[in-house]
Write a protein that holds these residues in place. Structure first.
Motif, PDB file in Angstrom:
ATOM      1  N   ASP A 222       0.850  -1.188   0.000  1.00 49.50           N
ATOM      2  CA  ASP A 222       0.000   0.000   0.000  1.00 49.50           C
ATOM      3  C   ASP A 222       0.885   1.235   0.000  1.00 49.50           C
ATOM      4  OD1 ASP A 222      -1.892   1.952   0.210  1.00 49.50           O
ATOM      5  OD2 ASP A 222      -2.580   1.406   2.216  1.00 49.50           O
ATOM      6  N   ALA A 223       1.065   1.823  -1.186  1.00 45.60           N
ATOM      7  CA  ALA A 223       1.904   3.013  -1.321  1.00 45.60           C
ATOM      8  C   ALA A 223       1.091   4.231  -1.719  1.00 45.60           C
ATOM      9  CB  ALA A 223       3.005   2.752  -2.337  1.00 45.60           C
ATOM     10  N   VAL A 224      -0.226   4.161  -1.529  1.00 44.67           N
ATOM     11  CA  VAL A 224      -1.087   5.293  -1.881  1.00 44.67           C
ATOM     12  C   VAL A 224      -0.769   6.459  -0.950  1.00 44.67           C
ATOM     13  CG1 VAL A 224      -3.450   6.096  -2.168  1.00 44.67           C
ATOM     14  CG2 VAL A 224      -2.878   3.697  -2.635  1.00 44.67           C
ATOM     15  N   PRO A 225      -0.449   7.634  -1.481  1.00 46.53           N
ATOM     16  CA  PRO A 225      -0.121   8.768  -0.617  1.00 46.53           C
ATOM     17  C   PRO A 225      -1.312   9.168   0.254  1.00 46.53           C
ATOM     18  CG  PRO A 225       0.536   9.194  -2.898  1.00 46.53           C
ATOM     19  CD  PRO A 225      -0.326   7.972  -2.913  1.00 46.53           C
ATOM     20  N   ALA A 226      -1.153   9.019   1.562  1.00 48.79           N
ATOM     21  CA  ALA A 226      -2.271   9.284   2.475  1.00 48.79           C
ATOM     22  C   ALA A 226      -2.702  10.739   2.441  1.00 48.79           C
ATOM     23  CB  ALA A 226      -1.865   8.875   3.894  1.00 48.79           C
ATOM     24  N   ASP A 227      -1.753  11.640   2.237  1.00 46.76           N
ATOM     25  CA  ASP A 227      -2.078  13.071   2.230  1.00 46.76           C
ATOM     26  C   ASP A 227      -2.143  13.639   0.813  1.00 46.76           C
ATOM     27  OD1 ASP A 227       0.577  12.655   1.782  1.00 46.76           O
ATOM     28  OD2 ASP A 227       1.291  14.319   3.011  1.00 46.76           O
ATOM     29  N   GLY A 228      -2.288  12.764  -0.178  1.00 47.07           N
ATOM     30  CA  GLY A 228      -2.303  13.220  -1.563  1.00 47.07           C
ATOM     31  C   GLY A 228      -3.651  13.755  -1.999  1.00 47.07           C
ATOM     32  N   TRP A 229      -3.664  14.337  -3.177  1.00 44.58           N
ATOM     33  CA  TRP A 229      -4.905  14.846  -3.754  1.00 44.58           C
ATOM     34  C   TRP A 229      -5.421  13.879  -4.825  1.00 44.58           C
ATOM     35  CZ3 TRP A 229      -0.196  17.504  -4.481  1.00 44.58           C
ATOM     36  CH2 TRP A 229       0.367  17.393  -5.752  1.00 44.58           C
ATOM     37  N   GLU A 230      -6.655  14.107  -5.242  1.00 47.05           N
ATOM     38  CA  GLU A 230      -7.308  13.239  -6.222  1.00 47.05           C
ATOM     39  C   GLU A 230      -6.515  13.224  -7.531  1.00 47.05           C
ATOM     40  OE1 GLU A 230     -10.267  10.664  -7.763  1.00 47.05           O
ATOM     41  OE2 GLU A 230      -9.931  11.367  -5.721  1.00 47.05           O
ATOM     42  N   ALA A 231      -6.208  12.018  -8.010  1.00 47.00           N
ATOM     43  CA  ALA A 231      -5.451  11.871  -9.258  1.00 47.00           C
ATOM     44  C   ALA A 231      -5.982  10.679 -10.030  1.00 47.00           C
ATOM     45  CB  ALA A 231      -3.966  11.725  -8.971  1.00 47.00           C
ATOM     46  N   SER A 232      -7.302  10.667 -10.271  1.00 39.73           N
ATOM     47  CA  SER A 232      -7.902   9.583 -11.043  1.00 39.73           C
ATOM     48  C   SER A 232      -7.500   9.662 -12.508  1.00 39.73           C
ATOM     49  CB  SER A 232      -9.427   9.624 -10.909  1.00 39.73           C
ATOM     50  OG  SER A 232      -9.809   9.362  -9.581  1.00 39.73           O
ATOM     51  N   THR A 233      -7.261  10.892 -12.985  1.00 44.10           N
ATOM     52  CA  THR A 233      -6.784  11.103 -14.348  1.00 44.10           C
ATOM     53  C   THR A 233      -5.625  12.089 -14.309  1.00 44.10           C
ATOM     54  OG1 THR A 233      -8.996  10.730 -15.271  1.00 44.10           O
ATOM     55  CG2 THR A 233      -7.381  11.821 -16.686  1.00 44.10           C
ATOM     56  N   ILE A 234      -4.522  11.716 -14.933  1.00 44.56           N
ATOM     57  CA  ILE A 234      -3.340  12.573 -15.008  1.00 44.56           C
ATOM     58  C   ILE A 234      -3.087  12.867 -16.483  1.00 44.56           C
ATOM     59  CG2 ILE A 234      -0.906  12.830 -14.398  1.00 44.56           C
ATOM     60  CD1 ILE A 234      -1.366  10.460 -12.412  1.00 44.56           C
ATOM     61  N   THR A 235      -2.958  14.136 -16.819  1.00 45.06           N
ATOM     62  CA  THR A 235      -2.718  14.545 -18.199  1.00 45.06           C
ATOM     63  C   THR A 235      -1.389  15.276 -18.275  1.00 45.06           C
ATOM     64  OG1 THR A 235      -5.099  14.784 -18.569  1.00 45.06           O
ATOM     65  CG2 THR A 235      -3.646  15.813 -20.175  1.00 45.06           C
ATOM     66  N   VAL A 236      -0.483  14.757 -19.124  1.00 46.28           N
ATOM     67  CA  VAL A 236       0.860  15.312 -19.265  1.00 46.28           C
ATOM     68  C   VAL A 236       1.033  15.761 -20.711  1.00 46.28           C
ATOM     69  CG1 VAL A 236       3.332  14.904 -19.006  1.00 46.28           C
ATOM     70  CG2 VAL A 236       1.705  13.708 -17.504  1.00 46.28           C
ATOM     71  N   LYS A 237       1.146  17.075 -20.915  1.00 45.67           N
ATOM     72  CA  LYS A 237       1.286  17.603 -22.266  1.00 45.67           C
ATOM     73  C   LYS A 237       2.753  17.849 -22.573  1.00 45.67           C
ATOM     74  CE  LYS A 237      -0.674  20.909 -25.522  1.00 45.67           C
ATOM     75  NZ  LYS A 237      -1.637  22.017 -25.726  1.00 45.67           N
ATOM     76  N   PHE A 238       3.350  16.965 -23.356  1.00 43.86           N
ATOM     77  CA  PHE A 238       4.748  17.111 -23.743  1.00 43.86           C
ATOM     78  C   PHE A 238       4.930  18.213 -24.790  1.00 43.86           C
ATOM     79  CE2 PHE A 238       4.667  12.823 -22.049  1.00 43.86           C
ATOM     80  CZ  PHE A 238       5.884  12.702 -21.394  1.00 43.86           C
TER      81      PHE A 238
END
Length: 359
Positions: A222-238
């Motif tokens: 279990d490496a889910v960041p406990a204090d992280g924000w919602e990241a169901s979709t990540i978009t990376v524009k190169f």
């Protein structure tokens, strides 16, 4: 009178002798008859024995000791017309960085290529990809390269295997006829796990890490960041040409990878590439002054900031690579060691101003 009394007494005695004796009363309730039987408890299912060794790039168990063997780092084409790529779903790490003209290429790192099948198409190197491979002490496979890439391969002492300017075409590599016909000569180079496993021992190169080598990645179930924000979709524009999208799939616990508006498919399996961890690393990126092809200068050493996502949540991180032969290391924003989820990782290396969004 005495005779009458004696007669009556005799009659009474005779009457009492003829009666049947009364039986003793039985119990008020009969005891139930309990049948004899036994309760059978089913045996508990046997848990699989944990595998004795660990892949240092994914944290996954494996049957043989592979941690001390040098991984293969393979340059992968990523033009639309060169898709689908082969073997990418079995890479332990995928690095994606821009090349000239807004296109990107991948560096697929395989701790073991056993059973992988075809890999490619293989494309030309740039110096920053060579730096990433050097951080893994990897065997570097490529098909051509920029002038700067050839310079650093020699000066950094890289174990490189070049299809274009080396003796490996027709043995380690081959040209796929269908891809050559449909996409062109430069987009047709393939290798395979079988070729690499068979031929590498015949080359004059070191196949194992030097004693004491370790790759600094730590893993947890279990490496889910406990204090992280919602990241169901990540978009990376190169660039305007390439945008990467990572969509979290709760059923598998992995991110499904998309590019060019379509699922990122492995030609070997026909399945969409999925990874456990997603990294975004920000660095300095610029066009090399006077370079006729518009090639880029991308900093891979030093330090910088970025993001880490696992299990649908993300946090800010810091990255560091002191010199070209050093591995990339990662910490949380407050300086603690970054813990990865068990499974493959996708590393997006972008410019400091390139847009990245979470939803």
């Amino acid at each position: 009178m005495k005779k009458i009394a004696v007669l009556l007494l005799c009659l009474l005695l005779l009457a009492s002798c003829g009666k049947t004796p009364r039986e003793a009363p039985g119990p008020l309730f009969e005891e139930p008859i309990v049948p004899a039987f036994s309760i059978k408890i089913p045996p508990l299912p046997e848990l699989p024995e944990p595998l004795p060794y660990v892949n240092p790039l994914t944290g996954e168990g494996c049957e043989t000791e592979i941690a001390m063997q040098r991984p293969c780092a393979i340059m992968l084409n990523n033009l639309k017309k060169a898709l689908p790529q082969a073997g990418v779903s079995e890479a332990d790490l995928i690095y994606e960085v821009c090349a000239e003209g807004g296109i990107t290429r991948m560096l697929g790192v395989f701790q073991s290529v056993e059973g992988v099948g075809n890999i490619g198409t293989v494309r030309s190197a740039r110096d920053y990809y060579v730096s990433l491979a050097a951080g893994h002490d990897a065997l570097f496979l490529h098909a051509g390269g920029s002038p700067r890439a050839y310079e650093v391969i020699k000066s950094w002492g890289i174990s490189a295997f070049d299809c274009v300017n080396g003796p490996y075409e027709g043995t380690l590599y081959w040209r796929d006829k269908e891809r050559r016909r449909s996409a062109g000569m430069e987009h047709s180079v393939l290798t395979s796990g079988e070729n690499i496993s068979t031929l590498m021992p015949t080359y004059r190169t070191r196949l194992d890490h030097k004693e004491g080598y370790t790759y600094p990645m730590s893993f947890a179930q279990d490496a889910v960041p406990a204090d992280g924000w919602e990241a169901s979709t990540i978009t990376v524009k190169f660039s305007t040409y390439k945008t990467g999208v990572f969509t979290y799939d709760g059923a598998s616990g992995q991110y499904l990878v998309e590019e060019y508006g379509q699922p990122y498919i492995d030609a070997n399996t026909g399945e969409q590439v999925a990874v456990k961890n997603v990294l975004v690393l920000f660095t300095d990126k610029s066009i090399i002054p006077g370079d006729e092809a518009g090639r880029l200068k991308v900093r891979t050493t030093g330090s910088g900031s970025g993001y880490f996502a696992c299990g649908g949540r993300a946090v800010e991180i810091k990255w560091s690579k002191p010199e070209v032969h050093s591995p990339l290391t990662y910490t949380t924003a407050d300086g603690n060691e970054l813990i990865f989820g068990i499974g493959p990782t996708y590393v997006n290396i972008v410019g400091t101003k390139d847009p990245v969004s979470f939803a």
